[in-house]
Design an enzyme around this catalytic site. Structure first.
Site, PDB file in Angstrom:
ATOM      1  N   TYR A   1     -23.145 -39.712   3.924  1.00  0.00           N
ATOM      2  CA  TYR A   1     -25.007 -38.488   3.772  1.00  0.00           C
ATOM      3  C   TYR A   1     -24.696 -37.685   5.072  1.00  0.00           C
ATOM      4  O   TYR A   1     -24.765 -36.549   4.428  1.00  0.00           O
ATOM      5  CB  TYR A   1     -25.789 -39.999   3.920  1.00  0.00           C
ATOM      6  CG  TYR A   1     -26.237 -40.696   2.399  1.00  0.00           C
ATOM      7  CD1 TYR A   1     -24.987 -40.662   1.957  1.00  0.00           C
ATOM      8  CD2 TYR A   1     -26.650 -41.745   3.057  1.00  0.00           C
ATOM      9  CE1 TYR A   1     -25.540 -41.884   0.394  1.00  0.00           C
ATOM     10  CE2 TYR A   1     -27.135 -42.866   1.906  1.00  0.00           C
ATOM     11  CZ  TYR A   1     -26.521 -42.386   0.682  1.00  0.00           C
ATOM     12  OH  TYR A   1     -26.347 -43.457  -0.212  1.00  0.00           O
TER      13      TYR A   1
ATOM     14  N   GLU B   1     -30.070 -23.778   1.280  1.00  0.00           N
ATOM     15  CA  GLU B   1     -29.381 -22.669   2.245  1.00  0.00           C
ATOM     16  C   GLU B   1     -28.379 -22.657   2.648  1.00  0.00           C
ATOM     17  O   GLU B   1     -28.232 -21.413   3.385  1.00  0.00           O
ATOM     18  CB  GLU B   1     -30.819 -22.742   3.694  1.00  0.00           C
ATOM     19  CG  GLU B   1     -32.290 -22.229   2.348  1.00  0.00           C
ATOM     20  CD  GLU B   1     -32.882 -24.093   1.839  1.00  0.00           C
ATOM     21  OE1 GLU B   1     -32.400 -25.128   1.572  1.00  0.00           O
ATOM     22  OE2 GLU B   1     -34.058 -24.689   1.963  1.00  0.00           O
TER      23      GLU B   1
ATOM     24  N   CYS C   1     -35.535 -27.172   5.797  1.00  0.00           N
ATOM     25  CA  CYS C   1     -35.633 -28.244   6.510  1.00  0.00           C
ATOM     26  C   CYS C   1     -35.730 -27.374   8.100  1.00  0.00           C
ATOM     27  O   CYS C   1     -35.177 -26.240   7.910  1.00  0.00           O
ATOM     28  CB  CYS C   1     -34.717 -28.801   6.602  1.00  0.00           C
ATOM     29  SG  CYS C   1     -32.960 -28.509   6.836  1.00  0.00           S
TER      30      CYS C   1
ATOM     31  N   CYS D   1     -27.278 -28.183   2.791  1.00  0.00           N
ATOM     32  CA  CYS D   1     -28.645 -27.447   2.428  1.00  0.00           C
ATOM     33  C   CYS D   1     -28.512 -26.438   1.974  1.00  0.00           C
ATOM     34  O   CYS D   1     -27.290 -25.748   2.299  1.00  0.00           O
ATOM     35  CB  CYS D   1     -29.759 -27.563   3.410  1.00  0.00           C
ATOM     36  SG  CYS D   1     -30.411 -28.798   3.936  1.00  0.00           S
TER      37      CYS D   1
ATOM     38  N   GLU E   1     -24.438 -32.878  -0.891  1.00  0.00           N
ATOM     39  CA  GLU E   1     -24.298 -34.008  -1.023  1.00  0.00           C
ATOM     40  C   GLU E   1     -22.657 -34.747  -0.113  1.00  0.00           C
ATOM     41  O   GLU E   1     -21.684 -34.315  -1.335  1.00  0.00           O
ATOM     42  CB  GLU E   1     -25.280 -34.962  -1.562  1.00  0.00           C
ATOM     43  CG  GLU E   1     -25.933 -34.247  -1.176  1.00  0.00           C
ATOM     44  CD  GLU E   1     -27.497 -35.110  -1.656  1.00  0.00           C
ATOM     45  OE1 GLU E   1     -27.444 -36.167  -2.326  1.00  0.00           O
ATOM     46  OE2 GLU E   1     -28.984 -34.716  -1.958  1.00  0.00           O
TER      47      GLU E   1
ATOM     48  N   ASN F   1     -27.640 -27.508  -2.782  1.00  0.00           N
ATOM     49  CA  ASN F   1     -27.077 -28.384  -1.865  1.00  0.00           C
ATOM     50  C   ASN F   1     -25.980 -29.078  -2.450  1.00  0.00           C
ATOM     51  O   ASN F   1     -26.233 -29.353  -3.670  1.00  0.00           O
ATOM     52  CB  ASN F   1     -28.647 -29.363  -2.043  1.00  0.00           C
ATOM     53  CG  ASN F   1     -28.826 -29.568  -3.081  1.00  0.00           C
ATOM     54  OD1 ASN F   1     -29.032 -29.417  -4.090  1.00  0.00           O
ATOM     55  ND2 ASN F   1     -29.168 -31.027  -2.699  1.00  0.00           N
TER      56      ASN F   1
ATOM     57  N   CYS G   1     -32.066 -25.508   8.593  1.00  0.00           N
ATOM     58  CA  CYS G   1     -31.985 -24.455   7.481  1.00  0.00           C
ATOM     59  C   CYS G   1     -32.990 -23.440   8.886  1.00  0.00           C
ATOM     60  O   CYS G   1     -32.244 -22.675   8.101  1.00  0.00           O
ATOM     61  CB  CYS G   1     -32.207 -24.899   6.737  1.00  0.00           C
ATOM     62  SG  CYS G   1     -30.664 -26.105   5.512  1.00  0.00           S
TER      63      CYS G   1
ATOM     64  N   ALA H   1     -20.438 -38.668   0.014  1.00  0.00           N
ATOM     65  CA  ALA H   1     -21.315 -39.722   0.378  1.00  0.00           C
ATOM     66  C   ALA H   1     -21.234 -40.858   1.300  1.00  0.00           C
ATOM     67  O   ALA H   1     -21.096 -41.182   1.977  1.00  0.00           O
ATOM     68  CB  ALA H   1     -19.651 -40.948  -0.028  1.00  0.00           C
TER      69      ALA H   1
HETATM   70  N1  THU Z   1     -32.481 -29.565   0.622  1.00  0.00           N
HETATM   71  C1  THU Z   1     -32.004 -28.740   0.931  1.00  0.00           C
HETATM   72  O1  THU Z   1     -31.048 -28.293  -0.075  1.00  0.00           O
HETATM   73  N2  THU Z   1     -32.784 -27.841   1.302  1.00  0.00           N
HETATM   74  C2  THU Z   1     -33.907 -27.631   1.570  1.00  0.00           C
HETATM   75  O2  THU Z   1     -35.002 -26.214   1.349  1.00  0.00           O
HETATM   76  C3  THU Z   1     -34.588 -29.682   1.694  1.00  0.00           C
HETATM   77  C4  THU Z   1     -33.977 -30.533   1.588  1.00  0.00           C
HETATM   78  C5  THU Z   1     -31.598 -30.478   0.423  1.00  0.00           C
HETATM   79  C6  THU Z   1     -30.973 -31.989   1.075  1.00  0.00           C
HETATM   80  C7  THU Z   1     -30.911 -33.127   0.242  1.00  0.00           C
HETATM   81  O3  THU Z   1     -29.306 -33.202  -0.917  1.00  0.00           O
HETATM   82  C8  THU Z   1     -31.931 -32.916  -0.895  1.00  0.00           C
HETATM   83  O4  THU Z   1     -32.248 -31.853  -0.423  1.00  0.00           O
HETATM   84  C9  THU Z   1     -33.090 -34.251  -0.242  1.00  0.00           C
HETATM   85  O5  THU Z   1     -33.586 -34.041   1.060  1.00  0.00           O
END
Ligand code: THU
Length: 143
Positions: free
Chosen positions: A59, A66, A97, A64, A55, A53, A100, A57
């Site tokens: 948001y 995946e 999620c 993710c 991220e 993942n 994804c 600033a």
């Molecule tokens: N996240 C993923 O990268 N994959 C998932 O399957 C669930 C959530 C990340 C998104 C965000 O950066 C962090 O986890 C918290 O939600």
């Protein structure tokens, strides 16, 4: 010591997927959620594509693990996938999620989704079960 007494354990492809997902998770950029995730996406020709993942600033600009793996795979010419392994530090296996699931179903409606915790707890699902009524390229033809 006899060689036959302690055979070298074989690394399975699932082991490789897990190791690659964990290596990607170590690179996760997640200063806001503090929830690092790694993914390893297996294409039908046996290649493995990693993602973590990333991220931001701002948001909603975060991505993710995946979808980062999927982007790497498609960029390398892979379009058919068999399995994805997801790793996080959570005590329970982390399912993908909704965004994804939608991103993955475009290429692999029958994908096997495997989530593994650091302690080795494993959950397995079919993407078809996780997203039972998907919006697919065929859905666009019904307009
Ligand atoms: N996240 C993923 O990268 N994959 C998932 O399957 C669930 C959530 C990340 C998104 C965000 O950066 C962090 O986890 C918290 O939600």
């Amino acid at each position: 010591m006899s060689a036959a007494a302690s055979p070298t354990p074989m690394l399975t492809q699932l082991d490789a997927l897990r190791v690659i997902a964990e290596a990607a998770r170590a690179n996760a950029w997640c200063p806001y959620s503090h929830f690092p995730v790694g993914a390893a996406l297996e294409s039908d020709d046996g290649r493995i594509f990693a993602g973590c993942n990333v991220e931001n600033a701002s948001y909603p600009a975060g991505t993710c693990a995946e979808r980062v793996a999927l982007g790497a795979a498609v960029s390398a010419g892979a379009r058919r996938f068999t399995r994805v392994v997801i790793t996080s530090a959570a005590l329970e296996p982390t399912p993908p999620c909704g965004i994804c699931r939608q991103a993955l179903v475009e290429f692999a409606p029958m994908l096997e989704v495997i989530a593994i915790t650091p302690h080795g707890l494993i959950a397995r699902w079919s993407l078809a079960d996780l997203l039972p009524v998907p919006f697919t390229p065929a859905s666009l033809e019904n307009a």
